[in-house]
Design a protein around this motif. Sequence first.
Motif, PDB file in Angstrom:
ATOM      1  N   PRO A  80      -5.489   8.429   3.386  1.00  0.00           N
ATOM      2  CA  PRO A  80      -4.313   8.125   3.852  1.00  0.00           C
ATOM      3  C   PRO A  80      -4.181   6.455   3.866  1.00  0.00           C
ATOM      4  O   PRO A  80      -3.093   6.122   3.940  1.00  0.00           O
ATOM      5  CB  PRO A  80      -4.357   8.732   5.235  1.00  0.00           C
ATOM      6  N   GLU A  81      -5.383   5.803   3.862  1.00  0.00           N
ATOM      7  CA  GLU A  81      -5.237   4.318   3.957  1.00  0.00           C
ATOM      8  C   GLU A  81      -4.482   3.768   2.939  1.00  0.00           C
ATOM      9  O   GLU A  81      -4.118   2.740   2.958  1.00  0.00           O
ATOM     10  CB  GLU A  81      -6.374   3.601   4.372  1.00  0.00           C
ATOM     11  N   SER A  82      -4.608   4.504   1.740  1.00  0.00           N
ATOM     12  CA  SER A  82      -3.919   4.008   0.432  1.00  0.00           C
ATOM     13  C   SER A  82      -2.313   4.090   0.575  1.00  0.00           C
ATOM     14  O   SER A  82      -1.760   3.294  -0.167  1.00  0.00           O
ATOM     15  CB  SER A  82      -4.284   4.794  -0.697  1.00  0.00           C
ATOM     16  N   GLN A  83      -1.864   4.739   1.656  1.00  0.00           N
ATOM     17  CA  GLN A  83      -0.361   4.836   1.710  1.00  0.00           C
ATOM     18  C   GLN A  83       0.177   3.687   2.352  1.00  0.00           C
ATOM     19  O   GLN A  83       0.861   3.768   3.309  1.00  0.00           O
ATOM     20  CB  GLN A  83      -0.040   6.207   2.151  1.00  0.00           C
ATOM     21  N   ILE A  84       0.009   2.570   1.838  1.00  0.00           N
ATOM     22  CA  ILE A  84       0.714   1.258   2.181  1.00  0.00           C
ATOM     23  C   ILE A  84       1.692   0.523   1.401  1.00  0.00           C
ATOM     24  O   ILE A  84       1.800   0.910   0.230  1.00  0.00           O
ATOM     25  CB  ILE A  84      -0.412   0.382   2.566  1.00  0.00           C
TER      26      ILE A  84
END
Length: 255
Positions: free
Chosen positions: A41-45
């Motif tokens: 989820p950290e990639s969803q930026i």
Amino acid sequence: MKSIKGYLMEPQNFSVNDGDGIRTVIFFAGCLLRCKWCANPESQINLEKVTKEDNLIYHYSSEEILNIIEKQRIFYRFSDGGVTFSGGEATLQQDILRQLVYKLYDKGIDLAIETSGYLNFYEVKDIFEKLNLIFIDIKHMDNEKHKYFTGVSNEEILKNIKLLNTLNIPIVVRIPVIDGVNSDQKNIKETAKFVKENIKKPKIELLPYHSLGDMKYETLGREKPSRDFKTPSEVSLMELEKIIENEEVQVVSYR
């Protein structure tokens, strides 16, 4: 050539699940999909608005990444391994991805990519042409369900699979198999039929759902994926494999 910077997550050395042999996986930040079960989820930026609050994201230069990879080359040599680009979606940061691919290609390093397929094929065709293996997801064949679970249509993804097939580079279609989302036999059969009809040497890998990314959601202060998402049983997976093989598609596993 001037070093280019990009936003990435922590690289992973000694991976044996993302292509042949021992590999280094380079995880790119940024993704246009919003899969409700995402393990990263950290990639969803928003790549244009990265802040200090986006922890787990690092600003690497291509030179720094190449130095990390260089230290691992001995492991690639003795295991027929290499480098796999993943994410997030690596093709969103074309400049640094292109520079890395071109430099590593010139060094003779085996290169693979894991992609959602939600991209502009012609913008990144030259990058894909230098790869040895392409992993691409089909998360659902039903377009409305695909939109519901990922936030985007599957039409562009299916079109790009057909285009990638023209490059004559091995393609493995990956299905993240999730009870409550896409593990029904009808969907798997339709996926296998599409793969058979549109890939010269059709291969599918089934990736059973896991909740290992839940700790990241806690770190980010975000709600965890729905508890309605379940890991399919081994018996269920075996049945799905038979369905795929009956459509004359090879089932492969890098697990």
